[in-house]
Design a protein around this motif. Sequence first.
Motif, PDB file in Angstrom:
ATOM      1  N   ASP A  48      -1.729  -1.285  -3.688  1.00  0.00           N
ATOM      2  CA  ASP A  48      -2.865  -0.193  -3.595  1.00  0.00           C
ATOM      3  C   ASP A  48      -4.176  -0.943  -3.701  1.00  0.00           C
ATOM      4  OD1 ASP A  48      -1.285   1.989  -3.318  1.00  0.00           O
ATOM      5  OD2 ASP A  48      -1.058   2.229  -5.386  1.00  0.00           O
ATOM      6  N   THR A  59      -5.400   1.720  -0.718  1.00  0.00           N
ATOM      7  CA  THR A  59      -4.750   2.833  -0.885  1.00  0.00           C
ATOM      8  C   THR A  59      -4.898   3.241  -2.369  1.00  0.00           C
ATOM      9  OG1 THR A  59      -2.353   2.252  -1.035  1.00  0.00           O
ATOM     10  CG2 THR A  59      -3.259   2.899   1.100  1.00  0.00           C
ATOM     11  N   SER A  60      -4.502   4.437  -2.853  1.00  0.00           N
ATOM     12  CA  SER A  60      -4.156   4.881  -4.194  1.00  0.00           C
ATOM     13  C   SER A  60      -3.015   5.667  -4.140  1.00  0.00           C
ATOM     14  CB  SER A  60      -5.237   5.685  -4.503  1.00  0.00           C
ATOM     15  OG  SER A  60      -5.534   6.749  -3.775  1.00  0.00           O
ATOM     16  N   SER A  61      -2.582   5.907  -5.349  1.00  0.00           N
ATOM     17  CA  SER A  61      -1.134   6.671  -5.702  1.00  0.00           C
ATOM     18  C   SER A  61      -1.353   7.428  -6.882  1.00  0.00           C
ATOM     19  CB  SER A  61      -0.245   5.760  -5.958  1.00  0.00           C
ATOM     20  OG  SER A  61       0.211   4.656  -5.077  1.00  0.00           O
ATOM     21  N   ASP A  91      -5.570   3.071  -8.506  1.00  0.00           N
ATOM     22  CA  ASP A  91      -5.418   2.033  -7.549  1.00  0.00           C
ATOM     23  C   ASP A  91      -5.784   0.720  -8.031  1.00  0.00           C
ATOM     24  OD1 ASP A  91      -8.023   2.073  -7.728  1.00  0.00           O
ATOM     25  OD2 ASP A  91      -8.535   3.167  -6.030  1.00  0.00           O
ATOM     26  N   GLU A 108       0.766  -1.225   0.087  1.00  0.00           N
ATOM     27  CA  GLU A 108      -0.057  -0.011  -0.097  1.00  0.00           C
ATOM     28  C   GLU A 108       0.952   1.154  -0.181  1.00  0.00           C
ATOM     29  OE1 GLU A 108      -3.203  -0.283  -0.556  1.00  0.00           O
ATOM     30  OE2 GLU A 108      -3.315  -2.564   0.306  1.00  0.00           O
ATOM     31  N   SER A 109       0.327   2.357  -0.520  1.00  0.00           N
ATOM     32  CA  SER A 109       1.043   3.532  -0.294  1.00  0.00           C
ATOM     33  C   SER A 109       1.310   3.950   1.151  1.00  0.00           C
ATOM     34  CB  SER A 109       0.407   4.889  -1.137  1.00  0.00           C
ATOM     35  OG  SER A 109      -0.658   5.213  -0.490  1.00  0.00           O
TER      36      SER A 109
END
Length: 188
Positions: free
Chosen positions: A137, A140-142, A160, A83-84
Amino acid sequence: MATPNQTLTQSQKDTLINNLKIRFEKNPDRHQLISWENIVQKLNAAPLELWSLNEMERTEGEPDVMHYDAVTDEYLFFDCAAESRKGRRSLCYDREALNSRKEHKPANRTIDMASEMGIKILTEEQYRYLQTLGKFDLKTSSWIATSSEIRKLGGAIFCDRRYDTVFLYHNGAESYYAARGFRGALRI
């Protein structure tokens, strides 16, 4: 040339290289046909890039070798944490986005933080490639590199993975969320 605050002690170098080697050996699918010995030679000859890799490691990005470019004789490292990372979340996209916020400004900006670390944020192509080597991810997202055309209109893009599919989204560049961070790339 590395500045004094961008120089690692021998102990820090040894710890970093050991961590990278363990990760390299644990994830052979990420770097088939790449020799660890060649990577170590490159790392030892590149103190500033080694410092940047240490920043990726220090911020829990879990950098790993993704590709070798025979044309440029460079190794490409990506952040490979599932995950980020928390220390890289809650960031708007760039300084322009931060300046556009009237209140509740985030502590930092993605592009600036990556630059301070000596890395680049992943492109869409790099992000999608990373996702072929694992599942990243999921919660989460990036933020990813955004074209100047989208930035001129006030937007930025992020990705993500949900429902076993990689999604590309847009948002105002000034937005920031507790679950959105960024992933870095470094060429050595």
